[in-house]
Design an enzyme around this catalytic site. Structure first.
Site, PDB file in Angstrom:
ATOM      1  N   ASP A  40      31.038  50.592  36.783  1.00  0.00           N
ATOM      2  CA  ASP A  40      30.243  51.455  35.899  1.00  0.00           C
ATOM      3  C   ASP A  40      30.464  51.149  34.420  1.00  0.00           C
ATOM      4  OD1 ASP A  40      32.784  52.409  35.537  1.00  0.00           O
ATOM      5  OD2 ASP A  40      32.375  54.464  36.193  1.00  0.00           O
ATOM      6  N   ASP A  60      43.240  36.416  34.729  1.00  0.00           N
ATOM      7  CA  ASP A  60      42.322  36.958  33.722  1.00  0.00           C
ATOM      8  C   ASP A  60      43.017  37.990  32.833  1.00  0.00           C
ATOM      9  OD1 ASP A  60      42.196  38.274  36.367  1.00  0.00           O
ATOM     10  OD2 ASP A  60      41.045  39.791  35.287  1.00  0.00           O
ATOM     11  N   ASP A  84      45.726  43.791  28.652  1.00  0.00           N
ATOM     12  CA  ASP A  84      45.169  44.462  29.831  1.00  0.00           C
ATOM     13  C   ASP A  84      46.186  45.343  30.547  1.00  0.00           C
ATOM     14  OD1 ASP A  84      42.651  43.705  29.369  1.00  0.00           O
ATOM     15  OD2 ASP A  84      42.436  42.359  31.074  1.00  0.00           O
TER      16      ASP A  84
HETATM   17  P1  AMP Z   1      41.132  44.358  35.401  1.00  0.00           P
HETATM   18  O1  AMP Z   1      41.829  44.306  36.716  1.00  0.00           O
HETATM   19  O2  AMP Z   1      41.083  45.726  34.790  1.00  0.00           O
HETATM   20  O3  AMP Z   1      41.649  43.328  34.473  1.00  0.00           O
HETATM   21  O4  AMP Z   1      39.605  44.021  35.675  1.00  0.00           O
HETATM   22  C1  AMP Z   1      39.187  42.913  36.418  1.00  0.00           C
HETATM   23  C2  AMP Z   1      37.708  42.696  36.232  1.00  0.00           C
HETATM   24  O5  AMP Z   1      36.980  43.853  36.680  1.00  0.00           O
HETATM   25  C3  AMP Z   1      37.281  42.454  34.811  1.00  0.00           C
HETATM   26  O6  AMP Z   1      36.230  41.539  34.835  1.00  0.00           O
HETATM   27  C4  AMP Z   1      36.809  43.811  34.354  1.00  0.00           C
HETATM   28  O7  AMP Z   1      35.880  43.735  33.303  1.00  0.00           O
HETATM   29  C5  AMP Z   1      36.171  44.341  35.631  1.00  0.00           C
HETATM   30  N1  AMP Z   1      36.168  45.810  35.663  1.00  0.00           N
HETATM   31  C6  AMP Z   1      37.233  46.620  35.820  1.00  0.00           C
HETATM   32  N2  AMP Z   1      36.856  47.917  35.799  1.00  0.00           N
HETATM   33  C7  AMP Z   1      35.521  47.939  35.621  1.00  0.00           C
HETATM   34  C8  AMP Z   1      34.524  48.972  35.525  1.00  0.00           C
HETATM   35  N3  AMP Z   1      34.847  50.263  35.590  1.00  0.00           N
HETATM   36  N4  AMP Z   1      33.250  48.580  35.339  1.00  0.00           N
HETATM   37  C9  AMP Z   1      32.911  47.289  35.264  1.00  0.00           C
HETATM   38  N5  AMP Z   1      33.775  46.276  35.359  1.00  0.00           N
HETATM   39  C10 AMP Z   1      35.074  46.585  35.543  1.00  0.00           C
HETATM   40 MG    MG Z   2      41.495  42.421  32.899  1.00  0.00          MG
END
Ligand code: AMP
Ligand code: MG
Length: 487
Positions: free
Chosen positions: A122, A249, A259
């Site tokens: 979202d 990432d 992050d």
């Molecule tokens: P993260 O584990 O938080 O580093 O996120 C991993 C991937 O998921 C990244 O590409 C984020 O942008 C995407 N992501 C995480 N949460 C959301 C969200 N609520 N809506 C869209 N993309 C998300």
């Molecule tokens: Mg991330």
């Protein structure tokens, strides 16, 4: 009213490096916190930022003229599995500034709505993870650990659906860049060698400009990143920090902690400590962090192979040679840090054994990592008189430590205590404090605990009379077992 301006340096890169973002205005944005001293060092006007136009920008609702937000493309290994297309799914790069020290700093929103890379998400963030990132990243900065910074937190006035509806929020964070290991993997996976070279040149100019003068600039770049991440993870280990999601990432090329998700600080010393609910197998446990950093750097080296030599056969040994320096660099920084934590300035052959037996005693006695080092940073512990209660079970180790201190150059005890207190925090964002401040904010709209925990943890090395409760470990009933990424 002052005008507001940010450059957008990243947009000078080719089109496929990012996606221009459409804004998603929110219902009723409300400023929770602005980091005024940080805003000032960035040359950003705190009065404008906390006014209606500033808050509209910080919530991702409306940008001032000239600010062109971008979502950045990247890939990444998530828990060991490669995903060729991730990208900023809920983040927007607003632009960059040159800060008071002359360094480039980017401002990014997280939780500001859907982007071209949102996949099924979202694009939003809940208040809890925003407050956790704010407090933990500012605490890390105050401890001197390289990290992104928190510039602001705003409520969106909207609810986000997680397991239950939660208040939505956006964090504005600041980084020297948002380029990750996964950004390189994005181009490598597409065999886009021009893109890879363009990204590497950009990253070298931004972070490691001297690499461009080296005989082999891309190898020098890889070596810089390896050293920066070895040093970073050593700092995490010395502070008891567990990142929780060291996916490729989430590892910045700059060597800054980035992050913040289900991150946490270890209390009782135990290398197998894991808090993240999604990390079932303990891939990113406290004690695995150095080897996971090396695993990630190996993925970076693989992505860079086409730039390291004319063909893969020649490039692989070059990459391997560079990666082989990680362990030595990590150990050197970690041992130097442990030495400082124990008030030692010279190097003696028995030091590694002394460190090991301290950690083994901590683990056997299930004592608090942070509290023990702080208790050692006292004249009583050093002199062996009126030893603090916390150290009661460390008697034989303390004797060895004092014998070792006797081999150090003569120094007043007060100077030794002062130096040790500069590296052994009294205050860290303990998990039960973080959970309690999140609960009060989410359930009661009460931000007073957030303010207190933030204030206490941004002066980690000071004795803060009256704040002793914030220094003690969780009692059994308060203990937090799991943290959640909240996405
Ligand atoms: P993260 O584990 O938080 O580093 O996120 C991993 C991937 O998921 C990244 O590409 C984020 O942008 C995407 N992501 C995480 N949460 C959301 C969200 N609520 N809506 C869209 N993309 C998300
Ligand atoms: Mg991330």
């Amino acid at each position: 009213m002052t005008s507001f301006s940010l450059r957008q340096t990243y947009s000078q890169l080719p089109d496929h490096f990012y996606a221009p973002a459409d804004l998603t205005p929110v219902a009723a944005s409300q400023l929770v916190k602005l980091n005024v001293p940080l805003a000032r060092t960035l040359g950003l006007d705190p009065v404008w930022l906390s006014g209606p136009d500033g808050v509209a920008m910080l919530s991702g609702s409306h940008m001032p003229p000239g600010v062109q937000p971008l979502a950045l493309a990247y890939a990444g290994h998530q828990f060991g599995h490669f995903v060729p297309q991730l990208g900023d799914g809920r983040a927007l790069l607003l632009g960059d500034v040159t800060d008071a020290s002359g360094a480039i700093r980017e401002v990014q929103l997280k939780g500001s709505g859907r982007t071209a890379y949102s996949r099924r998400g979202d694009g939003r963030a809940a208040l809890g993870p925003v407050l956790r990132e704010y407090v933990v990243s500012e605490a890390m900065a105050a401890m001197g650990v390289p990290t992104t910074r928190a510039l602001a937190a705003v409520l969106t006035g909207e609810q986000v659906m997680r397991e239950t509806p939660l208040p939505g929020a956006v964090i504005a964070r600041v980084a020297s860049s948002h380029i990750r290991v996964g950004t390189f993997q994005f181009f490598a996976a597409r065999q886009d060698i021009n893109g890879l070279r363009t990204l590497a040149d950009f990253a070298i100019a931004r972070h490691y400009p001297d690499a461009s003068q080296a005989p082999a600039p891309y190898l020098a770049f890889l070596e810089h990143v390896i050293a920066a991440q070895a040093d970073l993870v050593a700092q995490w280990m010395l502070k008891g920090f567990i990142h929780g999601v060291m996916n490729t990432d989430n590892m910045a090329i700059s060597g800054e902690t980035i992050d913040y998700g289900p991150c946490a600080f270890m209390e009782q010393y135990d290398p197998t400590t894991v808090f993240s609910f999604i990390d079932e197998r303990g891939r990113y446990a406290y004690g695995n962090q150095p080897s996971m950093a090396l695993w990630n750097l190996t993925r970076l080296a693989e992505a860079l192979l086409p730039l390291l030599a004319d063909n893969q056969e020649q490039a692989i040994p070059v990459a391997q040679q560079a990666l082989s320096t990680f362990e030595g660099r990590f150990q050197a920084t970690y041992l130097e840090g442990l030495r400082a934590k124990l008030g030692l300035k010279t190097v003696q052959p028995e030091d590694a054994g002394l460190f090991r037996s301290l950690l083994e005693t901590m683990q056997a006695e299930q004592t608090d990592f942070t509290q023990i080092f702080r208790a050692l940073s006292t004249s009583e512990a050093i002199a062996g008189e009126d030893v603090p209660e916390t150290l009661a079970t460390f008697g034989s180790w303390l004797t060895l430590w004092r014998q070792r201190l006797a081999q150090e150059p003569e120094e007043p005890v007060s100077a030794r205590v002062a130096a040790m207190k500069q590296v052994n925090p009294a205050f860290i964002p303990r998990n039960h404090l973080v959970e309690a401040m999140i609960k009060a904010a989410v359930e009661q709209n009460d931000f007073s605990q957030f303010e207190t925990v933030l204030a206490v943890c941004t002066h980690p090395y000071d004795d803060q009379p009256g704040k002793e409760a914030y220094a003690r470990p969780a009692q059994a009933s308060e203990r937090v077992r799991h943290t959640f990424c909240g996405t």
